[in-house]
Every structure is written in C-alpha cells, then in structure tokens.
Enzyme design. Sequence first.
Site, PDB file in Angstrom:
ATOM      1  N   ASN A   1     -10.230  -0.902   0.176  1.00 46.21           N
ATOM      2  CA  ASN A   1      -8.772  -0.708   0.236  1.00 46.21           C
ATOM      3  C   ASN A   1      -8.169  -1.221  -1.079  1.00 46.21           C
ATOM      4  O   ASN A   1      -8.130  -2.432  -1.315  1.00 46.21           O
ATOM      5  CB  ASN A   1      -8.233  -1.490   1.440  1.00 46.21           C
ATOM      6  CG  ASN A   1      -6.725  -1.409   1.580  1.00 46.21           C
ATOM      7  OD1 ASN A   1      -6.029  -1.000   0.668  1.00 46.21           O
ATOM      8  ND2 ASN A   1      -6.226  -1.827   2.733  1.00 46.21           N
TER       9      ASN A   1
ATOM     10  N   HIS B   1      -3.628   6.762   2.851  1.00 47.91           N
ATOM     11  CA  HIS B   1      -3.995   5.463   2.275  1.00 47.91           C
ATOM     12  C   HIS B   1      -5.341   5.027   2.861  1.00 47.91           C
ATOM     13  O   HIS B   1      -5.550   5.070   4.078  1.00 47.91           O
ATOM     14  CB  HIS B   1      -2.899   4.442   2.596  1.00 47.91           C
ATOM     15  CG  HIS B   1      -3.337   3.038   2.358  1.00 47.91           C
ATOM     16  ND1 HIS B   1      -3.949   2.639   1.184  1.00 47.91           N
ATOM     17  CD2 HIS B   1      -3.282   1.921   3.139  1.00 47.91           C
ATOM     18  CE1 HIS B   1      -4.240   1.355   1.259  1.00 47.91           C
ATOM     19  NE2 HIS B   1      -3.847   0.906   2.441  1.00 47.91           N
TER      20      HIS B   1
ATOM     21  N   CYS C   1       0.815  -1.226   0.000  1.00 48.46           N
ATOM     22  CA  CYS C   1       0.000   0.000   0.000  1.00 48.46           C
ATOM     23  C   CYS C   1       0.848   1.275   0.000  1.00 48.46           C
ATOM     24  O   CYS C   1       0.358   2.348  -0.326  1.00 48.46           O
ATOM     25  CB  CYS C   1      -0.943   0.005   1.192  1.00 48.46           C
ATOM     26  SG  CYS C   1      -1.850  -1.531   1.356  1.00 48.46           S
TER      27      CYS C   1
HETATM   28  O1  UT7 Z   1      -3.718  -1.710   3.828  1.00 48.24           O
HETATM   29  C1  UT7 Z   1      -3.033  -2.468   4.778  1.00 48.24           C
HETATM   30  C2  UT7 Z   1      -3.743  -3.752   4.923  1.00 48.24           C
HETATM   31  N1  UT7 Z   1      -4.617  -4.041   5.983  1.00 48.24           N
HETATM   32  C3  UT7 Z   1      -5.263  -3.169   6.813  1.00 48.24           C
HETATM   33  O2  UT7 Z   1      -5.111  -1.989   6.790  1.00 48.24           O
HETATM   34  C4  UT7 Z   1      -6.181  -3.780   7.816  1.00 48.24           C
HETATM   35  C5  UT7 Z   1      -6.123  -3.115   9.166  1.00 48.24           C
HETATM   36  N2  UT7 Z   1      -7.058  -3.771  10.076  1.00 48.24           N
HETATM   37  C6  UT7 Z   1      -8.383  -3.512  10.043  1.00 48.24           C
HETATM   38  O3  UT7 Z   1      -8.853  -2.704   9.278  1.00 48.24           O
HETATM   39  C7  UT7 Z   1      -9.258  -4.226  11.053  1.00 48.24           C
HETATM   40  O4  UT7 Z   1      -8.451  -4.934  11.958  1.00 48.24           O
HETATM   41  C8  UT7 Z   1     -10.283  -5.206  10.398  1.00 48.24           C
HETATM   42  C9  UT7 Z   1     -11.332  -4.424   9.636  1.00 48.24           C
HETATM   43  C10 UT7 Z   1      -9.589  -6.189   9.485  1.00 48.24           C
HETATM   44  C11 UT7 Z   1     -11.007  -6.017  11.464  1.00 48.24           C
HETATM   45  O5  UT7 Z   1     -11.648  -5.120  12.369  1.00 48.24           O
HETATM   46  P1  UT7 Z   1     -11.413  -5.233  13.937  1.00 48.24           P
HETATM   47  O6  UT7 Z   1     -12.233  -4.198  14.567  1.00 48.24           O
HETATM   48  O7  UT7 Z   1      -9.939  -5.203  14.178  1.00 48.24           O
HETATM   49  O8  UT7 Z   1     -12.019  -6.662  14.247  1.00 48.24           O
HETATM   50  P2  UT7 Z   1     -11.322  -7.930  14.947  1.00 48.24           P
HETATM   51  O9  UT7 Z   1     -10.449  -8.650  13.984  1.00 48.24           O
HETATM   52  O10 UT7 Z   1     -10.742  -7.523  16.276  1.00 48.24           O
HETATM   53  O11 UT7 Z   1     -12.604  -8.839  15.234  1.00 48.24           O
HETATM   54  C12 UT7 Z   1     -13.646  -8.415  16.114  1.00 48.24           C
HETATM   55  C13 UT7 Z   1     -14.811  -9.373  15.969  1.00 48.24           C
HETATM   56  C14 UT7 Z   1     -14.406 -10.831  16.026  1.00 48.24           C
HETATM   57  O12 UT7 Z   1     -15.456 -11.550  16.650  1.00 48.24           O
HETATM   58  P3  UT7 Z   1     -15.347 -11.974  18.199  1.00 48.24           P
HETATM   59  O13 UT7 Z   1     -14.125 -12.843  18.298  1.00 48.24           O
HETATM   60  O14 UT7 Z   1     -15.217 -10.697  18.969  1.00 48.24           O
HETATM   61  O15 UT7 Z   1     -16.620 -12.705  18.436  1.00 48.24           O
HETATM   62  C15 UT7 Z   1     -14.331 -11.250  14.579  1.00 48.24           C
HETATM   63  O16 UT7 Z   1     -14.545 -12.633  14.394  1.00 48.24           O
HETATM   64  O17 UT7 Z   1     -15.421  -9.201  14.680  1.00 48.24           O
HETATM   65  C16 UT7 Z   1     -15.470 -10.446  13.983  1.00 48.24           C
HETATM   66  N3  UT7 Z   1     -15.323 -10.193  12.555  1.00 48.24           N
HETATM   67  C17 UT7 Z   1     -16.357  -9.988  11.740  1.00 48.24           C
HETATM   68  N4  UT7 Z   1     -17.676  -9.971  11.944  1.00 48.24           N
HETATM   69  C18 UT7 Z   1     -18.477  -9.719  10.899  1.00 48.24           C
HETATM   70  C19 UT7 Z   1     -14.172 -10.083  11.845  1.00 48.24           C
HETATM   71  N5  UT7 Z   1     -14.453  -9.813  10.565  1.00 48.24           N
HETATM   72  C20 UT7 Z   1     -15.799  -9.755  10.475  1.00 48.24           C
HETATM   73  C21 UT7 Z   1     -16.676  -9.508   9.400  1.00 48.24           C
HETATM   74  N6  UT7 Z   1     -18.008  -9.494   9.660  1.00 48.24           N
HETATM   75  N7  UT7 Z   1     -16.253  -9.274   8.149  1.00 48.24           N
END
Ligand code: UT7
Length: 332
Positions: free
Chosen positions: A289, A259, A118
């Site tokens: 993204n 970004h 990115c």
């Molecule tokens: O460009 C560089 C590349 N990558 C990035 O920039 C990504 C940076 N990271 C992020 O944007 C975020 O970490 C994400 C959007 C990927 C995830 O969001 P988060 O707020 O960090 O969620 P998390 O991974 O901490 O998960 C929280 C909860 C989990 O459930 P439990 O364990 O609390 O029950 C996940 O299983 O949300 C759940 N979850 C979802 N639920 C519905 C994770 N993805 C999803 C989804 N839909 N798509």
Amino acid sequence: MTATFGRGVRIAGTGRAVPAQVLTNKDLEKLVDTSDEWIVQRTGIRARHKANEHETVFSLGRDALLQALQASGVNPADLDMVIVATVSGEMLCPSTAARISEAVGADDAAVFDIAAACSGFLYALNMADTMIRCGRAERIAIVGVEVLTRLVDWDDRTVSIIFGDGAGAAVVVADPDPSRGCIHQTMHGDGRMWRTLYHPRNEREVPPADAANPIRLGHLRMHGREIYKFAVTRFQEAIKDALDRTGLGVDDVQHYICHQSNQRIIESAVEKLSLPPERVYVNIDRYGNTSAASIPICLDELCRAGRIEPGKPIILVAFGAGVTWASCVWNA
Ligand code: UT7
C-alpha cells in the site's frame, strides 16, 4: 482568466519512481512476528519497496514528475500548477510541491500539497480537472508520493506489513474535446473517523481510547479492522454510484483502478458488483500500500503498457486516513 466550460482534459503523460530496495514478506518474517502465508492470504502483498536514507518524498516525487513531463512533451516552465498529494513529506514548510517545482523547472507554477492520505491523488486529479475545465489553468502536474516506511513501527505487525514507498505522477492538459477527462467525480470525508489511522508525535495527540494501548510516538497507529469494514462498503458504493450516475455498464469501463490497500477489499467489490476481474487492475503484490502513490503508479503502468484506449472510461476510487474517499470517472 475567463471561465471556459466547453473543453475537456487529457492526461498528456505519466511517470513513476520507486526505491531500489525491495522488502519481501520473507524479509519481514525476520523483522516482525508474521509469515509470508498470512500476509499473502490477508492482503495479497508479496513485496514492497523501501526507501533508503537518500530516497525521500522529495526525490521520488521529483523523479516521477520528470518522467511524466518527458512523456507529456510539456515544458515545465509552462505548468500553471504543481500539486503534490502526500502525508509523509520531510518538511512541513515549505510544501513538497515547492521544492519539486524548483527541481523540475516549473518556475511559474502555483505550488501546494494535499494531505488527504490515500485519496490524495484523486482529490488532486479531480481538482485539476475542474481548474482546467473552467479555464483557470491549462497544464497541471499532479504527484502522489509517500515514504510511509519511515513512519512505521517495525514492532507493529499490522502496520509494518502493509505499507510501501513510491511515487506516481501525471501531467494533465486542456483538450478541445469536452467529453474527455473527468465526467463524474466525488470527494468525501468523515473527520469523526480520524482516530482509525493517525500519526501522533506527542502524548496529547493520542486519543483517550488508545491511551492504554502500547503505542510508540512518531509512528503510525492503525485500527485495521475498522478501516477494512469502512473501505469495503465505500468502495462498492463509490463504484456503483459512478456507474449509476454516468449510465455506464460494468463492461463499458476499460479499467477499474482502485487504491491498492488490500486485495481482499478490491475482490469484495469485484464480487459484489460483478465487475470483470480482468479489467480491475491489481499491483499490490509488488508494491504494497503506497497510499497517495498507489493510483498514479497503477495509471503509469497501464499507460506505459499501452493499455489505455482513448475515448473509453476508467473508474478510479480511493479511500484513506481522515477518513477520506473519492472517485472519478475519467474518459481517456
Ligand atoms: O490505505 C488505508 C490504510 N489502511 C488499510 O487499508 C488497512 C485496512 N485493513 C486491513 O487491510 C486489515 O485489517 C489488516 C491487513 C491490517 C489486518 O487483517 P485482518 O484480517 O483485519 O486481521 P485482524 O486485525 O482482524 O487480526 C486477525 C488475527 C489476529 O490474531 P488473533 O487475535 O485472531 O489471534 C492478529 O493478531 O491476525 C493477527 N495478525 C497477524 N498475524 C500474522 C495481525 N497482523 C498479523 C501479521 N501476521 N502481520
């Protein structure tokens, strides 16, 4: 060629190209266990473009560059260099830049790709500015392009909801005014964090810590939370450093182009640094993204809307896999 430091750099033209198909969050609800509400709240994304089998890194990059060339008035045969920032090119050899340069008629240009994920477009912009400023080149084309939806495991809901496909391009040229162009730049990396986002093609490439996790080879593997925490800190540091080093106040900057990885990451920088929200460009709701393409797509939207005022600075910041991060204060 003799080094010539007493000159500046100007963006002569920009362009963008995105696949025709739009995948909304509602469409994704049918593919993975997720919801429109969750995606909007956690990322700000509402839709993204997805390439069909005929739309490729090569074709999108070429189309974006053709637009940028047309807007710039630069003859492709006069380009000294074509740099393509991508981590999803169809062919490892030759570079995507080689194929794009042939397609646009840049027959006398140096051609190479940059794999900084990115941060790739900003790495390329910073390098192009330096090459032109020191007299090693006159006109350089830069393309940021990705088709990451082809690398996504559609059963992995943390990865599949984030990425979109697209391309953005800019043609940068020498300008007699040395105050124009990049007045401050940084490029960083920390290879110790590569395991936070990677694309393993065989089991040997899977780190031991991930061995127990179900992972489909040939697809992106992301530790989203770790990247999120890293990105929040780095974005804030990079913008603050850019302001401090140039002596600019938050209101002296005409646009902050970050970004587009997660709207919450951008909002945390706005809040922490008291940036004027109306100057912080956000289009993640429409594109998701798009990795290396995200910054040039923002830039092109602003240019085509006539919203870039000459003589005023823009701050650009990016972070990505590697990990990499970069910043640039660009005097338009
Ligand atoms: O460009 C560089 C590349 N990558 C990035 O920039 C990504 C940076 N990271 C992020 O944007 C975020 O970490 C994400 C959007 C990927 C995830 O969001 P988060 O707020 O960090 O969620 P998390 O991974 O901490 O998960 C929280 C909860 C989990 O459930 P439990 O364990 O609390 O029950 C996940 O299983 O949300 C759940 N979850 C979802 N639920 C519905 C994770 N993805 C999803 C989804 N839909 N798509």
